[in-house]
Scaffold this active site. Structure first.
Site, PDB file in Angstrom:
ATOM      1  N   LYS A 196       0.857  -1.177   0.000  1.00  0.00           N
ATOM      2  CA  LYS A 196       0.000   0.000   0.000  1.00  0.00           C
ATOM      3  C   LYS A 196       0.898   1.232   0.000  1.00  0.00           C
ATOM      4  O   LYS A 196       1.859   1.317   0.763  1.00  0.00           O
ATOM      5  CB  LYS A 196      -0.927   0.010   1.213  1.00  0.00           C
ATOM      6  CG  LYS A 196      -1.935   1.161   1.192  1.00  0.00           C
ATOM      7  CD  LYS A 196      -1.411   2.416   1.845  1.00  0.00           C
ATOM      8  CE  LYS A 196      -2.296   3.613   1.525  1.00  0.00           C
ATOM      9  NZ  LYS A 196      -1.786   4.861   2.184  1.00  0.00           N
ATOM     10  N   GLY A 229       0.036   7.625  -3.870  1.00  0.00           N
ATOM     11  CA  GLY A 229       0.431   7.770  -5.268  1.00  0.00           C
ATOM     12  C   GLY A 229       1.669   8.611  -5.465  1.00  0.00           C
ATOM     13  O   GLY A 229       2.572   8.249  -6.226  1.00  0.00           O
ATOM     14  N   GLY A 288      -4.366  11.268  -2.474  1.00  0.00           N
ATOM     15  CA  GLY A 288      -5.086  12.392  -1.887  1.00  0.00           C
ATOM     16  C   GLY A 288      -4.606  13.766  -2.316  1.00  0.00           C
ATOM     17  O   GLY A 288      -5.419  14.612  -2.732  1.00  0.00           O
ATOM     18  N   ASP A 321      -6.290   2.715   2.461  1.00  0.00           N
ATOM     19  CA  ASP A 321      -5.788   1.836   3.514  1.00  0.00           C
ATOM     20  C   ASP A 321      -6.733   0.661   3.759  1.00  0.00           C
ATOM     21  O   ASP A 321      -6.305  -0.484   3.856  1.00  0.00           O
ATOM     22  CB  ASP A 321      -5.583   2.623   4.810  1.00  0.00           C
ATOM     23  CG  ASP A 321      -4.732   3.853   4.579  1.00  0.00           C
ATOM     24  OD1 ASP A 321      -3.586   3.695   4.151  1.00  0.00           O
ATOM     25  OD2 ASP A 321      -5.228   4.976   4.792  1.00  0.00           O
ATOM     26  N   LYS A 364       0.154   8.503   9.472  1.00  0.00           N
ATOM     27  CA  LYS A 364       0.851   7.368   8.852  1.00  0.00           C
ATOM     28  C   LYS A 364       0.574   6.077   9.625  1.00  0.00           C
ATOM     29  O   LYS A 364       0.270   5.032   9.038  1.00  0.00           O
ATOM     30  CB  LYS A 364       2.360   7.635   8.797  1.00  0.00           C
ATOM     31  CG  LYS A 364       2.792   8.741   7.842  1.00  0.00           C
ATOM     32  CD  LYS A 364       4.304   8.874   7.832  1.00  0.00           C
ATOM     33  CE  LYS A 364       4.765  10.149   7.169  1.00  0.00           C
ATOM     34  NZ  LYS A 364       4.430  10.210   5.736  1.00  0.00           N
TER      35      LYS A 364
END
Length: 273
Positions: free
Chosen positions: A18, A21, A52, A172, A232
């Site tokens: 994951k 971008g 995002g 996520d 995070k």
């Protein structure tokens, strides 16, 4: 019997990454070269990405208002058009191109392709609009691509059960659902930090090799984890669901980090249930 055994072996070799971008697009060439080498050895990644900041930038440029409610982007049809355009179009194809430049094979998908991700409205849909929770992942489609040696690159836009309504899905939770449906127990979160840091008795910040979800919440409450690190680690914790037992936070810019994370499980910080 041999065919079933081989399929199980291939399934076990898939792993899920994951990444945001912008983070993935900014990684050094060595990261993608290492990804190619691992794929040739049978460790084929499945990538679920976000985007995002690029979505926000495009919305601002187009003059479309957007806000966040409880960490989720309030999504109207107009916002969803931009989300799909940026995630499934611009960012997804940038990542595919970078992977292919390394010599590996990649296929870009959104949750709408082949009904890859089905979703239903989140419980607070009256507040956030067209945001969805994953109800089903077409793991067979993903595994078929992995079996052929292709790296699936997935943008987290899903479809309702009727196949008509689109949903914006948190990257996520989408990554956690994909990993769980593939039967992957460890999910790798690629970031720009080496892991969760804790100051030792000598005042030196060191990476925590293993930490539980409860310990992370305590560290946030005490202020040990603060600022930009909070989203995070919360994002990483969102990935722990279903079959996923642990999430590994690593810095994608570190040389050899992917092999350490995938083959050895010795890199970064392991977040366990």
């Amino acid at each position: 019997m041999t065919q079933i055994s081989n399929q199980q072996q291939r399934t076990a070799s898939a792993y899920v990454i994951k990444c945001g971008g912008s983070t993935l697009a900014a990684l050094p060439e060595d990261f993608f070269r290492e990804m190619k080498e691992l794929a040739e050895e049978g460790f084929v990644p499945v990538i679920v990405h976000g985007g995002g900041p690029a979505i926000s930038e495009t919305l601002n440029r187009l003059g479309i208002e957007s806000e966040f409610v409880g960490g989720l982007r309030k999504t109207s049809e107009a916002v969803l058009d931009v989300v799909e355009m940026v995630l499934a179009g611009k960012i997804n194809k940038e990542i595919v191109r970078r992977i292919q430049l390394s010599g590996a094979k990649a296929v870009g998908l959104s949750g709408a392709d082949g009904r890859l991700i089905e979703a239903e409205p989140v419980p607070n849909a009256h507040e956030v609009g067209l945001v969805g929770n994953v109800t089903r992942v077409n793991a067979q489609l993903i595994q078929s691509l992995v079996d052929m040696g292709y790296v699936p690159v997935i943008a987290p836009v899903g479809l309702g059960k009727d196949g008509a309504q689109r949903y914006n899905i948190n990257a996520d939770t989408a990554a956690g659902a994909v990993a769980s449906q593939l039967g992957v127990s460890r999910l790798v979160v690629v970031t720009d930090v080496p892991g969760i840091l804790r100051t030792d008795g000598e005042g030196v910040k060191r990476v925590l090799p293993v930490v539980t979800v409860a310990e992370i919440e305590a560290m946030i409450a005490s202020g040990e984890i603060y600022g930009g690190m909070i989203p995070k680690v919360r994002a990483a914790m969102e990935c722990i669901q279903g079959e996923v037992q642990e999430v590994l936070i690593v810095n994608g810019a570190e040389p050899g980090i992917l092999r350490q994370a995938v083959a050895e499980g010795s890199a970064g910080t392991r977040i366990v249930r």
